[in-house]
Design an enzyme around this catalytic site. Structure first.
Site, PDB file in Angstrom:
ATOM      1  N   LYS A 105     -14.321 -15.491 -35.191  1.00 35.46           N
ATOM      2  CA  LYS A 105     -13.696 -15.078 -33.924  1.00 35.46           C
ATOM      3  C   LYS A 105     -13.421 -16.299 -33.048  1.00 35.46           C
ATOM      4  CE  LYS A 105     -16.484 -13.672 -30.565  1.00 35.46           C
ATOM      5  NZ  LYS A 105     -16.406 -14.476 -29.331  1.00 35.46           N
ATOM      6  N   ASN A 106     -14.396 -17.201 -32.949  1.00 36.69           N
ATOM      7  CA  ASN A 106     -14.271 -18.332 -32.020  1.00 36.69           C
ATOM      8  C   ASN A 106     -13.374 -19.454 -32.537  1.00 36.69           C
ATOM      9  OD1 ASN A 106     -15.804 -16.903 -30.278  1.00 36.69           O
ATOM     10  ND2 ASN A 106     -17.699 -18.062 -30.632  1.00 36.69           N
TER      11      ASN A 106
ATOM     12  N   ARG B 202     -13.411 -13.621 -21.811  1.00 40.88           N
ATOM     13  CA  ARG B 202     -13.333 -14.894 -21.090  1.00 40.88           C
ATOM     14  C   ARG B 202     -12.477 -15.914 -21.818  1.00 40.88           C
ATOM     15  NH1 ARG B 202     -16.596 -16.253 -17.921  1.00 40.88           N
ATOM     16  NH2 ARG B 202     -16.388 -18.376 -18.623  1.00 40.88           N
TER      17      ARG B 202
ATOM     18  N   CYS C  23     -20.687 -13.863 -16.376  1.00 38.92           N
ATOM     19  CA  CYS C  23     -20.926 -12.746 -17.293  1.00 38.92           C
ATOM     20  C   CYS C  23     -22.430 -12.595 -17.479  1.00 38.92           C
ATOM     21  CB  CYS C  23     -20.217 -12.972 -18.620  1.00 38.92           C
ATOM     22  SG  CYS C  23     -21.056 -14.133 -19.689  1.00 38.92           S
TER      23      CYS C  23
ATOM     24  N   ARG D 216     -20.934 -19.436 -15.983  1.00 34.39           N
ATOM     25  CA  ARG D 216     -19.835 -19.897 -16.861  1.00 34.39           C
ATOM     26  C   ARG D 216     -18.613 -20.410 -16.087  1.00 34.39           C
ATOM     27  NH1 ARG D 216     -19.603 -16.205 -22.079  1.00 34.39           N
ATOM     28  NH2 ARG D 216     -18.725 -18.122 -22.909  1.00 34.39           N
ATOM     29  N   PRO D 217     -18.769 -21.454 -15.306  1.00 32.63           N
ATOM     30  CA  PRO D 217     -17.630 -22.030 -14.567  1.00 32.63           C
ATOM     31  C   PRO D 217     -16.604 -22.640 -15.520  1.00 32.63           C
ATOM     32  CG  PRO D 217     -19.531 -23.504 -14.502  1.00 32.63           C
ATOM     33  CD  PRO D 217     -20.003 -22.240 -15.179  1.00 32.63           C
TER      34      PRO D 217
ATOM     35  N   LEU E 238     -14.499 -27.871 -15.642  1.00 34.74           N
ATOM     36  CA  LEU E 238     -14.138 -28.998 -16.515  1.00 34.74           C
ATOM     37  C   LEU E 238     -12.749 -28.798 -17.126  1.00 34.74           C
ATOM     38  CD1 LEU E 238     -17.625 -29.481 -18.189  1.00 34.74           C
ATOM     39  CD2 LEU E 238     -16.573 -30.923 -16.425  1.00 34.74           C
TER      40      LEU E 238
ATOM     41  N   ASP F  53     -25.659 -19.114 -29.827  1.00 35.26           N
ATOM     42  CA  ASP F  53     -25.195 -17.806 -30.303  1.00 35.26           C
ATOM     43  C   ASP F  53     -26.074 -17.219 -31.398  1.00 35.26           C
ATOM     44  OD1 ASP F  53     -21.602 -18.485 -29.952  1.00 35.26           O
ATOM     45  OD2 ASP F  53     -23.177 -18.059 -28.499  1.00 35.26           O
TER      46      ASP F  53
ATOM     47  N   ILE G  59     -28.308 -23.933 -23.018  1.00 39.44           N
ATOM     48  CA  ILE G  59     -26.856 -23.826 -22.774  1.00 39.44           C
ATOM     49  C   ILE G  59     -26.535 -22.858 -21.633  1.00 39.44           C
ATOM     50  CG2 ILE G  59     -24.605 -23.319 -23.821  1.00 39.44           C
ATOM     51  CD1 ILE G  59     -25.939 -25.683 -25.168  1.00 39.44           C
TER      52      ILE G  59
ATOM     53  N   ARG H 222     -16.951  -6.488 -30.341  1.00 39.08           N
ATOM     54  CA  ARG H 222     -16.139  -7.613 -29.867  1.00 39.08           C
ATOM     55  C   ARG H 222     -16.097  -8.741 -30.893  1.00 39.08           C
ATOM     56  NH1 ARG H 222     -17.526 -10.035 -24.318  1.00 39.08           N
ATOM     57  NH2 ARG H 222     -15.858 -11.370 -25.165  1.00 39.08           N
TER      58      ARG H 222
HETATM   59  C1  EPZ Z   1     -18.002 -20.908 -26.379  1.00 35.38           C
HETATM   60  O1  EPZ Z   1     -17.978 -20.429 -25.035  1.00 35.38           O
HETATM   61  C2  EPZ Z   1     -18.164 -19.678 -27.273  1.00 35.38           C
HETATM   62  N1  EPZ Z   1     -17.040 -18.786 -27.046  1.00 35.38           N
HETATM   63  C3  EPZ Z   1     -19.479 -18.972 -26.923  1.00 35.38           C
HETATM   64  O2  EPZ Z   1     -19.665 -17.898 -27.848  1.00 35.38           O
HETATM   65  C4  EPZ Z   1     -20.636 -19.935 -27.114  1.00 35.38           C
HETATM   66  O3  EPZ Z   1     -21.822 -19.324 -26.667  1.00 35.38           O
HETATM   67  C5  EPZ Z   1     -20.395 -21.210 -26.274  1.00 35.38           C
HETATM   68  O4  EPZ Z   1     -19.122 -21.793 -26.601  1.00 35.38           O
HETATM   69  C6  EPZ Z   1     -21.464 -22.268 -26.525  1.00 35.38           C
HETATM   70  O5  EPZ Z   1     -21.552 -22.594 -27.867  1.00 35.38           O
HETATM   71  C7  EPZ Z   1     -15.852 -19.061 -27.655  1.00 35.38           C
HETATM   72  O6  EPZ Z   1     -15.668 -20.024 -28.379  1.00 35.38           O
HETATM   73  C8  EPZ Z   1     -14.737 -18.091 -27.400  1.00 35.38           C
HETATM   74  P1  EPZ Z   1     -19.029 -23.670 -23.079  1.00 35.38           P
HETATM   75  P2  EPZ Z   1     -17.541 -21.393 -23.833  1.00 35.38           P
HETATM   76  O7  EPZ Z   1     -17.873 -23.989 -22.188  1.00 35.38           O
HETATM   77  O8  EPZ Z   1     -16.559 -22.387 -24.330  1.00 35.38           O
HETATM   78  C9  EPZ Z   1     -20.937 -25.071 -18.947  1.00 35.38           C
HETATM   79  C10 EPZ Z   1     -20.032 -15.671 -28.556  1.00 35.38           C
HETATM   80  O9  EPZ Z   1     -21.104 -15.060 -28.584  1.00 35.38           O
HETATM   81  N2  EPZ Z   1     -19.556 -25.325 -18.477  1.00 35.38           N
HETATM   82  O10 EPZ Z   1     -19.227 -24.516 -24.281  1.00 35.38           O
HETATM   83  O11 EPZ Z   1     -17.182 -20.525 -22.699  1.00 35.38           O
HETATM   84  C11 EPZ Z   1     -21.228 -23.583 -19.152  1.00 35.38           C
HETATM   85  O12 EPZ Z   1     -21.578 -22.941 -17.969  1.00 35.38           O
HETATM   86  C12 EPZ Z   1     -19.695 -16.557 -27.330  1.00 35.38           C
HETATM   87  O13 EPZ Z   1     -19.192 -15.658 -29.478  1.00 35.38           O
HETATM   88  C13 EPZ Z   1     -19.361 -25.902 -17.229  1.00 35.38           C
HETATM   89  O14 EPZ Z   1     -20.310 -26.203 -16.510  1.00 35.38           O
HETATM   90  O15 EPZ Z   1     -18.918 -22.129 -23.524  1.00 35.38           O
HETATM   91  C14 EPZ Z   1     -22.365 -23.622 -20.168  1.00 35.38           C
HETATM   92  O16 EPZ Z   1     -23.568 -23.804 -19.523  1.00 35.38           O
HETATM   93  C15 EPZ Z   1     -20.627 -16.329 -26.197  1.00 35.38           C
HETATM   94  N3  EPZ Z   1     -18.076 -26.106 -16.814  1.00 35.38           N
HETATM   95  C16 EPZ Z   1     -22.010 -24.857 -21.007  1.00 35.38           C
HETATM   96  O17 EPZ Z   1     -21.082 -25.637 -20.241  1.00 35.38           O
HETATM   97  C17 EPZ Z   1     -16.991 -25.809 -17.596  1.00 35.38           C
HETATM   98  O18 EPZ Z   1     -15.843 -26.030 -17.181  1.00 35.38           O
HETATM   99  C18 EPZ Z   1     -21.389 -24.550 -22.370  1.00 35.38           C
HETATM  100  O19 EPZ Z   1     -20.350 -23.623 -22.186  1.00 35.38           O
HETATM  101  C19 EPZ Z   1     -17.219 -25.247 -18.869  1.00 35.38           C
HETATM  102  C20 EPZ Z   1     -18.516 -25.011 -19.288  1.00 35.38           C
END
Ligand code: EPZ
Length: 417
Positions: A22-23, A93, A117, A122-123, A126, A305, A327, A397
């Site tokens: 999916k990802n 998202r 969520c 989840r800001p 970046l 995950d 995370i 999902r």
């Molecule tokens: C991806 O989400 C995955 N989703 C998530 O899988 C997965 O849990 C996550 O990466 C971490 O591995 C998809 O690929 C669609 P991040 P993502 O940005 O990209 C912080 C599932 O179960 N952050 O890597 O949204 C954030 O808050 C889902 O399939 C900022 O601070 O996660 C978090 O603490 C759930 N600012 C950390 O980084 C930003 O602009 C990692 O989040 C972006 C992120």
């Protein structure tokens, strides 16, 4: 609303086929915005998030065909909207992934802010910071990111936190930017390399994906291609835990064991016997299950995950284990439901302390997010008696017919519609 009913106590045996990731499929579908040509995708999992993504792309004006046999055709010859509406973004998202490609090719985008969520704030600061460094103007107005750019230019972008979709969004935007972009402290999940491979097949110039520093040399335009999505390492990991927790013997096929090496290594430490082959692995559960601590971190370390699924396993461990979640700040909702099943878990900030060895008993439980719902199914497989899991739309999902796959391995599980 569908529910899942499980009667625990069966040992799982046999082999299971893993679906596409999916990802990896979601950013690949968003990449269709970067060209006027047709993108042919294979091994797409027919799960709810993919169908939501299709709906979003169709609303934007893309010809988007996605089939249950895993094939898809996407073509963004023209678009009639630059907007990703709140109604869709709040349900998925990852819709944020249209921001970079839309801006790069169509010079403007209006994307609803995803908001928080169940697992955290989840800001997307970046994502916005990176696009602004490439020359975009991004304003947040009425809950929407209003972004525009005459033309993006290359830039050096250091992300202070490793972000998966942030890396994907900026990598896609940079493919059509003027000059060179360096993404530093980039995510290096297998899904990132899969997307980079797709973009290269479309004519992009990218190297360093799979490392913390990705370099992209912008080009004038991209073309169509055919691309096969990688297998889902988290689905594969979920079935690995299903085998271990039921003390079963399961061969997990059509996956890349290297993509979940950290998960399989951790399961090995808990006593499970793991045999790896190029595109499959076998897990034989052990008795006792050894309690072992784990800390979630960005790839290639133990993935967040898989944290909930691992917690279910540790409720059956022979001692005490500590899970540290680095995370997401609020990713222990599943623990509260496992406690309702009789587990002994204490939450202390970003740590969960699990005292194993307590038999679980079936109960009515509530899924709060995708991976939490999978962990409750795993706990129910070893619970005495009947468990009913509500809100399984979370499960749908990201898992394709998981109850049928588990039933074929011998689980006493069914979906109640
Ligand atoms: C991806 O989400 C995955 N989703 C998530 O899988 C997965 O849990 C996550 O990466 C971490 O591995 C998809 O690929 C669609 P991040 P993502 O940005 O990209 C912080 C599932 O179960 N952050 O890597 O949204 C954030 O808050 C889902 O399939 C900022 O601070 O996660 C978090 O603490 C759930 N600012 C950390 O980084 C930003 O602009 C990692 O989040 C972006 C992120």
């Amino acid at each position: 609303m569908d529910k899942i009913r499980v009667i625990g106590g069966r040992r799982l045996e046999g082999s299971v086929e893993i679906s596409g990731a999916k990802n990896a499929a979601l950013p690949a579908m968003a990449a269709s915005l970067l060209t006027t040509d047709i993108l042919y995708l294979e091994n797409i999992p027919y799960v709810r998030d993919i169908l939501t993504c299709r709906k979003l792309l169709q609303q934007i004006g893309i010809d988007a065909e996605v089939r249950e046999n895993g094939t898809a055709e996407l073509r963004a010859a023209e678009i009639r909207s630059h907007e990703a509406p709140y109604e869709l973004v709040k349900t998925m998202r990852a819709a944020i992934l249209v921001l970079g490609p839309m801006l790069a090719r169509w010079k403007k985008a209006r994307v609803s802010l995803p908001g928080g969520c169940a697992i955290g704030a989840r800001p997307v600061n970046l994502h916005i910071m990176g696009l602004e460094r490439m020359g975009a103007r991004c304003d947040v107005v009425h809950g929407y990111i209003e972004a525009s750019a005459e033309g993006l230019h290359g830039s050096y972008i250091l992300m202070d936190t490793v972000t998966v979709t942030g890396t994907e969004n900026l990598m896609m935007a940079a493919t059509l930017a003027e000059g060179e972009t360096i993404l530093d402290n980039a995510a290096c999940e297998p899904e990132i390399s899969d997307l980079a491979g797709l973009l290269r097949s479309m004519g992009a110039r990218i190297d360093g994906d799979g490392t913390r520093t990705i370099r992209i040399e912008g080009v004038k335009e991209l073309h169509g291609c055919r691309h096969r999505i990688i297998p889902d390492r988290i689905e594969a990991g979920t079935f690995a835990v299903a085998a271990a927790i039921t003390r079963g013997d399961v061969k997990v096929c059509n996956c890349d064991p290297q993509h979940l090496a950290a998960v399989l290594a951790q399961l090995g430490q808990t006593g499970a016997e793991i045999v790896m082959e190029p595109d499959s692995f076998r897990v034989r559960g052990s008795e006792p299950i050894l309690s072992r601590n784990v800390t979630t971190q960005p790839y290639p370390a133990f993935p967040t995950d898989m944290q909930a699924q691992y917690m279910a396993l540790m409720t059956q461990g022979d001692g005490t284990s500590v899970i540290t979640e680095t995370i997401f700040e609020n990713r222990f909702m599943h623990a509260l439901e496992m406690i309702r099943m009789g587990a002994d878990i204490t939450i202390d900030g970003r740590q969960a302390i699990i005292k194993g060895g307590k038999p679980l008993t079936g109960a009515r439980v509530l899924a709060s997010d995708l991976r939490a719902s999978a962990s409750l199914v795993l706990a129910a497989l070893v619970a005495q008696g009947e468990t009913w899991i509500d809100r399984v739309y979370h499960l749908d999902r990201g898992y394709y017919h998981i109850e049928e796959k588990l039933a074929r391995l011998g689980a006493n599980i069914e979906r109640i519609v």
